[in-house]
Motif scaffolding. Structure first.
Motif, PDB file in Angstrom:
ATOM      1  N   GLN A 178       0.663  -1.675   0.044  1.00  0.00           N
ATOM      2  CA  GLN A 178       0.137  -0.206  -0.097  1.00  0.00           C
ATOM      3  C   GLN A 178       0.837   0.899  -0.496  1.00  0.00           C
ATOM      4  O   GLN A 178       0.638   2.529  -0.208  1.00  0.00           O
ATOM      5  N   GLY A 179       2.222   1.481  -0.335  1.00  0.00           N
ATOM      6  CA  GLY A 179       3.158   2.318  -0.151  1.00  0.00           C
ATOM      7  C   GLY A 179       3.136   3.089   1.492  1.00  0.00           C
ATOM      8  O   GLY A 179       4.281   3.636   1.446  1.00  0.00           O
ATOM      9  N   THR A 180       2.532   2.953   2.429  1.00  0.00           N
ATOM     10  CA  THR A 180       2.346   3.607   3.098  1.00  0.00           C
ATOM     11  C   THR A 180       2.544   2.886   4.154  1.00  0.00           C
ATOM     12  O   THR A 180       1.503   2.036   4.427  1.00  0.00           O
ATOM     13  N   ARG A 181       2.147   3.526   5.633  1.00  0.00           N
ATOM     14  CA  ARG A 181       1.327   3.602   6.609  1.00  0.00           C
ATOM     15  C   ARG A 181      -0.118   3.611   6.775  1.00  0.00           C
ATOM     16  O   ARG A 181      -0.398   4.130   6.072  1.00  0.00           O
ATOM     17  N   ILE A 182      -1.311   2.755   6.958  1.00  0.00           N
ATOM     18  CA  ILE A 182      -2.533   2.703   7.086  1.00  0.00           C
ATOM     19  C   ILE A 182      -3.239   2.396   8.284  1.00  0.00           C
ATOM     20  O   ILE A 182      -2.428   1.668   8.954  1.00  0.00           O
ATOM     21  N   ALA A 183      -3.579   3.331   8.660  1.00  0.00           N
ATOM     22  CA  ALA A 183      -4.248   3.397  10.438  1.00  0.00           C
ATOM     23  C   ALA A 183      -5.374   2.089  10.500  1.00  0.00           C
ATOM     24  O   ALA A 183      -6.073   2.109   8.989  1.00  0.00           O
ATOM     25  N   PRO A 184      -5.672   1.586  11.265  1.00  0.00           N
ATOM     26  CA  PRO A 184      -6.141   0.079  11.568  1.00  0.00           C
ATOM     27  C   PRO A 184      -7.626   0.747  10.984  1.00  0.00           C
ATOM     28  O   PRO A 184      -8.316   2.056  11.697  1.00  0.00           O
ATOM     29  N   GLY A 185      -8.849   0.303   9.829  1.00  0.00           N
ATOM     30  CA  GLY A 185      -9.753   0.527   9.132  1.00  0.00           C
ATOM     31  C   GLY A 185     -10.247   1.437   7.998  1.00  0.00           C
ATOM     32  O   GLY A 185     -10.778   1.764   7.577  1.00  0.00           O
ATOM     33  N   VAL A 186      -9.192   2.067   8.073  1.00  0.00           N
ATOM     34  CA  VAL A 186      -8.588   2.477   6.431  1.00  0.00           C
ATOM     35  C   VAL A 186      -8.498   1.601   5.417  1.00  0.00           C
ATOM     36  O   VAL A 186      -7.532   0.638   5.386  1.00  0.00           O
TER      37      VAL A 186
END
Length: 241
Positions: A149-157
């Motif tokens: 996904q290329g970057t940090r993704i917060a839970p639920g996003v």
């Protein structure tokens, strides 16, 4: 307030440890990639240990740990999943943003352990160079970690999976090991507060080489998202499949 203060102390000492270890290992790291890797693993173990008793955040790695030449495509929620993955792998190296080269200690040590810096917008050229380096023996063999996904993704996003992972999978001709996590429930992508609990990274069933790019991406996203949602529910987060 007490939890926030404990988290603040933890974060401060973590970055102090990064500086101290970076300086102590610096001469050896310049001479030997093995010394650079030892420094990085020492830092990872320190962070795991101090997180356990300072903020009550324990960690666990599940599933068979990849040991051969593989591509590892992992869910990325915070700095902690990098720490858990790198500490677990025998010869891990990351596709990393080129901007990180200018981060104190991180850039130097990343290069010494074989990480591949990539320019955003110039990823195709960077991947081509990386593949060329591997074939010529200029890059150290190991487990190449990419965040689809290329970057940090917060839970639920929700965020799309990028085709660069499929290009690597197709060109390298190696198995791809998906990895799921729930670390973002406890250690957010931004901010100071760290929550107590059990942070998990789980290595999943490998995807064998030879699939079409479309089939590979569908299988990768399904496995990673399904397993990550399961781990987040285990951590008390209301994840939706």
């Amino acid at each position: 307030m007490i939890r926030y203060l404990r988290s603040l102390v933890f974060v401060v000492q973590m970055y102090l440890a990064l500086a101290v270890l970076g300086i102590l290992f610096f001469p050896a790291a310049l001479l030997s990639p093995k010394a650079a890797r030892l420094a990085c693993k020492t830092f990872c173990r320190w962070v795991k240990w101090t997180a356990g008793w300072m903020v009550g955040l324990r960690s666990e790695v599940r599933g068979p740990i990849p040991t051969g030449e593989v591509l590892l495509a992992a869910k990325h929620q915070s700095f902690l999943d990098i720490i858990l993955i790198f500490e677990a792998l025998p010869a891990g190296k990351f596709i990393m943003k080129r901007e990180l080269l200018w981060t104190p200690f991180v850039g130097l040590y990343g290069l010494r352990i074989g990480c591949v810096p990539v320019d955003r917008g110039k990823r195709g050229a960077a991947i081509a160079k990386m593949l060329s380096d591997v074939k010529k023996g200029a890059a150290t063999p190991g487990q190449l970690v990419i965040y689809p996904q290329g970057t940090r993704i917060a839970p639920g996003v929700k965020a799309p999976y990028k085709v660069g992972t499929a290009a690597l999978y197709d060109q390298m001709g190696q198995p791809c090991v998906p990895a799921a996590t729930n670390v973002g429930v406890f250690w957010p992508r931004k901010g100071i507060l760290r929550k107590p609990g059990l942070a998990v990274v789980e290595f999943l069933e490998p995807i064998e080489p030879g699939l079409s790019k479309t089939a590979f991406m569908m299988k990768l996203e399904t496995r990673v998202e399904t397993a990550s949602n399961r781990l987040m529910r285990e951590a008390g987060f209301d994840a939706q499949d």
